[in-house]
Design a protein around this motif. Structure first.
Motif, PDB file in Angstrom:
ATOM      1  N   GLU A 120     -12.157   7.502  -3.695  1.00  0.00           N
ATOM      2  CA  GLU A 120     -13.041   6.592  -2.955  1.00  0.00           C
ATOM      3  C   GLU A 120     -12.468   5.198  -2.788  1.00  0.00           C
ATOM      4  O   GLU A 120     -13.054   4.358  -2.098  1.00  0.00           O
ATOM      5  N   ASP A 121     -11.332   4.916  -3.407  1.00  0.00           N
ATOM      6  CA  ASP A 121     -10.647   3.640  -3.187  1.00  0.00           C
ATOM      7  C   ASP A 121      -9.774   3.681  -1.929  1.00  0.00           C
ATOM      8  O   ASP A 121      -9.205   2.661  -1.539  1.00  0.00           O
ATOM      9  N   THR A 122      -9.678   4.837  -1.309  1.00  0.00           N
ATOM     10  CA  THR A 122      -8.890   4.966  -0.087  1.00  0.00           C
ATOM     11  C   THR A 122      -9.451   4.073   1.004  1.00  0.00           C
ATOM     12  O   THR A 122     -10.633   4.141   1.327  1.00  0.00           O
ATOM     13  N   ALA A 123      -8.598   3.213   1.547  1.00  0.00           N
ATOM     14  CA  ALA A 123      -9.033   2.249   2.566  1.00  0.00           C
ATOM     15  C   ALA A 123      -7.835   1.423   3.015  1.00  0.00           C
ATOM     16  O   ALA A 123      -6.763   1.484   2.402  1.00  0.00           O
ATOM     17  N   VAL A 124      -8.033   0.665   4.058  1.00  0.00           N
ATOM     18  CA  VAL A 124      -7.098  -0.394   4.416  1.00  0.00           C
ATOM     19  C   VAL A 124      -7.533  -1.649   3.681  1.00  0.00           C
ATOM     20  O   VAL A 124      -8.702  -2.040   3.766  1.00  0.00           O
ATOM     21  N   TYR A 125      -6.603  -2.247   2.963  1.00  0.00           N
ATOM     22  CA  TYR A 125      -6.892  -3.431   2.176  1.00  0.00           C
ATOM     23  C   TYR A 125      -6.374  -4.675   2.891  1.00  0.00           C
ATOM     24  O   TYR A 125      -5.232  -4.710   3.353  1.00  0.00           O
ATOM     25  N   TYR A 126      -7.235  -5.681   2.956  1.00  0.00           N
ATOM     26  CA  TYR A 126      -6.915  -6.930   3.631  1.00  0.00           C
ATOM     27  C   TYR A 126      -6.978  -8.100   2.660  1.00  0.00           C
ATOM     28  O   TYR A 126      -7.903  -8.169   1.837  1.00  0.00           O
ATOM     29  N   CYS A 127      -6.036  -9.011   2.765  1.00  0.00           N
ATOM     30  CA  CYS A 127      -6.165 -10.260   2.021  1.00  0.00           C
ATOM     31  C   CYS A 127      -6.731 -11.326   2.952  1.00  0.00           C
ATOM     32  O   CYS A 127      -6.554 -11.256   4.171  1.00  0.00           O
ATOM     33  N   TRP A 151      -7.093 -14.077   7.777  1.00  0.00           N
ATOM     34  CA  TRP A 151      -6.945 -12.686   7.368  1.00  0.00           C
ATOM     35  C   TRP A 151      -5.525 -12.196   7.595  1.00  0.00           C
ATOM     36  O   TRP A 151      -4.882 -12.557   8.583  1.00  0.00           O
ATOM     37  N   GLY A 152      -5.065 -11.357   6.674  1.00  0.00           N
ATOM     38  CA  GLY A 152      -3.809 -10.656   6.876  1.00  0.00           C
ATOM     39  C   GLY A 152      -4.054  -9.395   7.687  1.00  0.00           C
ATOM     40  O   GLY A 152      -5.196  -9.058   8.017  1.00  0.00           O
ATOM     41  N   GLN A 153      -3.006  -8.651   7.971  1.00  0.00           N
ATOM     42  CA  GLN A 153      -3.099  -7.514   8.871  1.00  0.00           C
ATOM     43  C   GLN A 153      -3.541  -6.226   8.190  1.00  0.00           C
ATOM     44  O   GLN A 153      -3.847  -5.277   8.865  1.00  0.00           O
ATOM     45  N   GLY A 154      -3.570  -6.176   6.885  1.00  0.00           N
ATOM     46  CA  GLY A 154      -4.012  -4.991   6.174  1.00  0.00           C
ATOM     47  C   GLY A 154      -2.881  -4.096   5.736  1.00  0.00           C
ATOM     48  O   GLY A 154      -1.849  -3.990   6.414  1.00  0.00           O
ATOM     49  N   THR A 155      -3.083  -3.443   4.616  1.00  0.00           N
ATOM     50  CA  THR A 155      -2.123  -2.460   4.105  1.00  0.00           C
ATOM     51  C   THR A 155      -2.924  -1.255   3.614  1.00  0.00           C
ATOM     52  O   THR A 155      -3.966  -1.406   2.982  1.00  0.00           O
ATOM     53  N   GLU A 156      -2.452  -0.065   3.941  1.00  0.00           N
ATOM     54  CA  GLU A 156      -3.240   1.132   3.707  1.00  0.00           C
ATOM     55  C   GLU A 156      -2.978   1.734   2.334  1.00  0.00           C
ATOM     56  O   GLU A 156      -1.831   1.907   1.925  1.00  0.00           O
ATOM     57  N   VAL A 157      -4.067   2.056   1.668  1.00  0.00           N
ATOM     58  CA  VAL A 157      -4.008   2.724   0.366  1.00  0.00           C
ATOM     59  C   VAL A 157      -4.701   4.076   0.499  1.00  0.00           C
ATOM     60  O   VAL A 157      -5.853   4.136   0.937  1.00  0.00           O
ATOM     61  N   THR A 158      -3.991   5.121   0.127  1.00  0.00           N
ATOM     62  CA  THR A 158      -4.548   6.465   0.161  1.00  0.00           C
ATOM     63  C   THR A 158      -4.435   7.070  -1.229  1.00  0.00           C
ATOM     64  O   THR A 158      -3.340   7.132  -1.796  1.00  0.00           O
ATOM     65  N   VAL A 159      -5.575   7.492  -1.760  1.00  0.00           N
ATOM     66  CA  VAL A 159      -5.623   8.080  -3.094  1.00  0.00           C
ATOM     67  C   VAL A 159      -5.982   9.555  -2.948  1.00  0.00           C
ATOM     68  O   VAL A 159      -7.063   9.886  -2.462  1.00  0.00           O
ATOM     69  N   SER A 199      -1.620   3.957 -10.060  1.00  0.00           N
ATOM     70  CA  SER A 199      -1.703   2.512  -9.885  1.00  0.00           C
ATOM     71  C   SER A 199      -0.869   2.056  -8.694  1.00  0.00           C
ATOM     72  O   SER A 199       0.105   2.720  -8.305  1.00  0.00           O
ATOM     73  N   LEU A 200      -1.260   0.933  -8.132  1.00  0.00           N
ATOM     74  CA  LEU A 200      -0.502   0.260  -7.091  1.00  0.00           C
ATOM     75  C   LEU A 200      -0.672  -1.231  -7.284  1.00  0.00           C
ATOM     76  O   LEU A 200      -1.675  -1.677  -7.846  1.00  0.00           O
ATOM     77  N   ARG A 201       0.296  -2.002  -6.797  1.00  0.00           N
ATOM     78  CA  ARG A 201       0.110  -3.444  -6.747  1.00  0.00           C
ATOM     79  C   ARG A 201       0.271  -3.899  -5.300  1.00  0.00           C
ATOM     80  O   ARG A 201       1.322  -3.708  -4.689  1.00  0.00           O
ATOM     81  N   LEU A 202      -0.783  -4.488  -4.793  1.00  0.00           N
ATOM     82  CA  LEU A 202      -0.742  -5.055  -3.453  1.00  0.00           C
ATOM     83  C   LEU A 202      -0.340  -6.517  -3.547  1.00  0.00           C
ATOM     84  O   LEU A 202      -0.693  -7.213  -4.501  1.00  0.00           O
ATOM     85  N   SER A 203       0.396  -6.955  -2.552  1.00  0.00           N
ATOM     86  CA  SER A 203       0.820  -8.349  -2.486  1.00  0.00           C
ATOM     87  C   SER A 203       0.356  -8.970  -1.176  1.00  0.00           C
ATOM     88  O   SER A 203       0.205  -8.280  -0.170  1.00  0.00           O
ATOM     89  N   GLY A 260       0.808  -1.200   0.000  1.00  0.00           N
ATOM     90  CA  GLY A 260       0.000   0.000   0.000  1.00  0.00           C
ATOM     91  C   GLY A 260       0.847   1.257   0.000  1.00  0.00           C
ATOM     92  O   GLY A 260       2.067   1.207   0.120  1.00  0.00           O
ATOM     93  N   GLY A 261       0.175   2.399  -0.143  1.00  0.00           N
ATOM     94  CA  GLY A 261       0.897   3.650  -0.145  1.00  0.00           C
ATOM     95  C   GLY A 261       0.007   4.799  -0.546  1.00  0.00           C
ATOM     96  O   GLY A 261      -1.217   4.651  -0.642  1.00  0.00           O
ATOM     97  N   LEU A 262       0.634   5.941  -0.791  1.00  0.00           N
ATOM     98  CA  LEU A 262      -0.074   7.147  -1.207  1.00  0.00           C
ATOM     99  C   LEU A 262       0.106   7.317  -2.705  1.00  0.00           C
ATOM    100  O   LEU A 262       1.235   7.266  -3.217  1.00  0.00           O
ATOM    101  N   VAL A 263      -0.988   7.508  -3.411  1.00  0.00           N
ATOM    102  CA  VAL A 263      -0.942   7.647  -4.860  1.00  0.00           C
ATOM    103  C   VAL A 263      -1.966   8.688  -5.294  1.00  0.00           C
ATOM    104  O   VAL A 263      -2.992   8.866  -4.625  1.00  0.00           O
TER     105      VAL A 263
END
Length: 124
Positions: free
Chosen positions: A88-95, A114-122, A16-20, A8-11
């Motif tokens: 509106e895609d800003t959120a913590v993303y969880y796998c 569940w994973g711990q989450g990674t934050e995406v900020t748009v 674009s971002l790629r979450l793993s 995750g990150g700020l974009v």
């Protein structure tokens, strides 16, 4: 199975971002994998899911055509490519992972791991 999401990150909007999602254990291929997100003050919501072998994918209507879920079972990795990002895609993303979620993939309660989450900020 243990999961760890990262990437995750700020974009800026349109970027674009790629979450793993890194999975532990030798049987990752036995699990469905999903991605969910939770925005501040909102409930966790379904984003995308992929079947064990990767042959079937499922998306929330809000991300269809912009996000792509994939997996590499040999590497015990899952991915979520996020394109054309919107504020509106800003959120913590969880796998998430589950052995038998099947048709209930959009239900948060159907996933066992569940994973711990990674934050995406748009930013706009």
């Amino acid at each position: 199975v243990q999961l760890q999401a990262f990437g995750g990150g700020l974009v800026q909007a349109g970027g674009s971002l790629r979450l793993s999602c890194a999975a532990s254990g030798p049987t990752f291929g036995d699990y469905y994998m999903g991605w969910f997100r939770q925005a501040p003050g909102k409930e966790r919501e379904f984003v995308a899911a992929i079947a064990r072998g990767g042959g079937h994918t499922y998306y929330a209507e809000s991300v269809e055509g912009r996000f792509t879920i994939s997996r590499d079972n040999a590497k015990n990795m899952g991915y979520l490519q996020l394109n054309s990002l919107k504020p509106e895609d800003t959120a913590v993303y969880y796998c998430a992972a589950d052995r038998s979620v099947r048709y209930y993939y959009s239900d948060v309660g159907s996933w066992d791991y569940w994973g711990q989450g990674t934050e995406v900020t748009v930013s706009s």
